[in-house]
Scaffold this active site. Sequence first.
Site, PDB file in Angstrom:
ATOM      1  N   PHE A  29     -21.769 -22.271  11.509  1.00 39.31           N
ATOM      2  CA  PHE A  29     -22.790 -21.778  10.582  1.00 39.31           C
ATOM      3  C   PHE A  29     -22.286 -20.589   9.753  1.00 39.31           C
ATOM      4  CE2 PHE A  29     -26.866 -19.138  10.321  1.00 39.31           C
ATOM      5  CZ  PHE A  29     -27.297 -19.753   9.164  1.00 39.31           C
ATOM      6  N   ASP A  65      -8.257 -25.466  19.650  1.00 43.69           N
ATOM      7  CA  ASP A  65      -9.186 -24.868  20.610  1.00 43.69           C
ATOM      8  C   ASP A  65      -8.617 -23.533  21.063  1.00 43.69           C
ATOM      9  OD1 ASP A  65     -10.662 -24.229  23.009  1.00 43.69           O
ATOM     10  OD2 ASP A  65     -11.230 -26.342  23.163  1.00 43.69           O
ATOM     11  N   TYR A 150     -22.971 -14.083  28.256  1.00 47.65           N
ATOM     12  CA  TYR A 150     -22.568 -14.046  26.852  1.00 47.65           C
ATOM     13  C   TYR A 150     -22.227 -12.624  26.430  1.00 47.65           C
ATOM     14  CZ  TYR A 150     -23.013 -14.230  21.752  1.00 47.65           C
ATOM     15  OH  TYR A 150     -22.797 -14.105  20.401  1.00 47.65           O
ATOM     16  N   TYR A 217     -29.250 -11.938   7.924  1.00 48.61           N
ATOM     17  CA  TYR A 217     -29.162 -13.137   7.086  1.00 48.61           C
ATOM     18  C   TYR A 217     -27.706 -13.569   6.969  1.00 48.61           C
ATOM     19  CZ  TYR A 217     -29.768 -16.160   2.973  1.00 48.61           C
ATOM     20  OH  TYR A 217     -29.778 -17.220   2.099  1.00 48.61           O
TER      21      TYR A 217
END
Length: 348
Positions: A29, A65, A150, A217
Amino acid sequence: MNSYHPKSIYLFKIFHLMRNVNVIGGSGFIGTRLIRRLINNDNAVIKIIDKVPSKAFSDLVTLGDVRSMEQLREAISQNSVIVNLAAEHRDDVRPLSLYDEVNVGGAKNICSIANEKDVQTIIFTSTVAVYGFAPIGTDESGKIAPFNDYGRTKYEAEQIFKAWQADAPDDRTLVIIRPTVVFGEQNRGNVYNLLRQIASGNFFMIGHGKNRKSVAYVENVAAFIEYSMRFKPGVHTYNFIDKPDFTMNSLVANVNRILGRAGTIRFRLPFAVGLLIGKGFDLVATLTGKRFAISSIRIKKFCANSVYDTAIDQTGFVPPVPLEEALAQTVRYEFIESHENEDVFYTE
């Protein structure tokens, strides 16, 4: 401490220092938005390194990876600027060892190959999750107290990158960016799920709704990553937040107004009831192995304050899109306009 330089220095021909730019995790994203910005500069040679192809820039991808030293060695360019966006980040990652393998092990591998390839600049997207349930207004000096794997592994990765920079402190630039929750068009994460519920007309508020949320944003995050490529040697650590912060009540009201509806919230559920429902979903998930959009940790996150401060303004950076405009653009794109054939990205 953050170090920064006068804006006039930053304006010095940025891309003379960044001929090769390797964006690890660039198929995602944030990476896709960043690539859209970078490809407009003729002096930048862009490469995406990711374990999955890019939906938007398939011709720029080298598959790799971060868990594989050999794949990184083949993929990372000599003397490149590395932007590391790769991460395991969902709340429901299984097995839990993936957090360490990708976030910590990946950082070690990147630094090892960076040494081999004479890399002098690494930009690492960390997270405000390193602060855990932080006090309101926590800035970059805030106490590190992650509550999940995380946040823990992201902070451990920060230390690995800092050790890399410390090996040649006068020559190497490390930028650590700790964004709060990132939203925007084409994202299918937690903010989108909330916006979808509001847009459906079936939304109900859990708790009093006075808790405040810092958000970011995606276009502004990508713009700051691009901007930070001009920073000089040193360690530069910044939270990333778009201001002003919304309360949950004001966020819902704003979305309703963008959709042409009244801003009032019709239904509210006490926090204790919402948490009980979340625990019920946790139990069902444990018994069935299925993933659900509702969980106790997500209820806690929804009802908690999550408000951060940042020293980014000291760098001279100005976000290109004001927050209210960013929210309006996202809502219109997702729930008013037609974009049925556009690619989407699934994140937290």
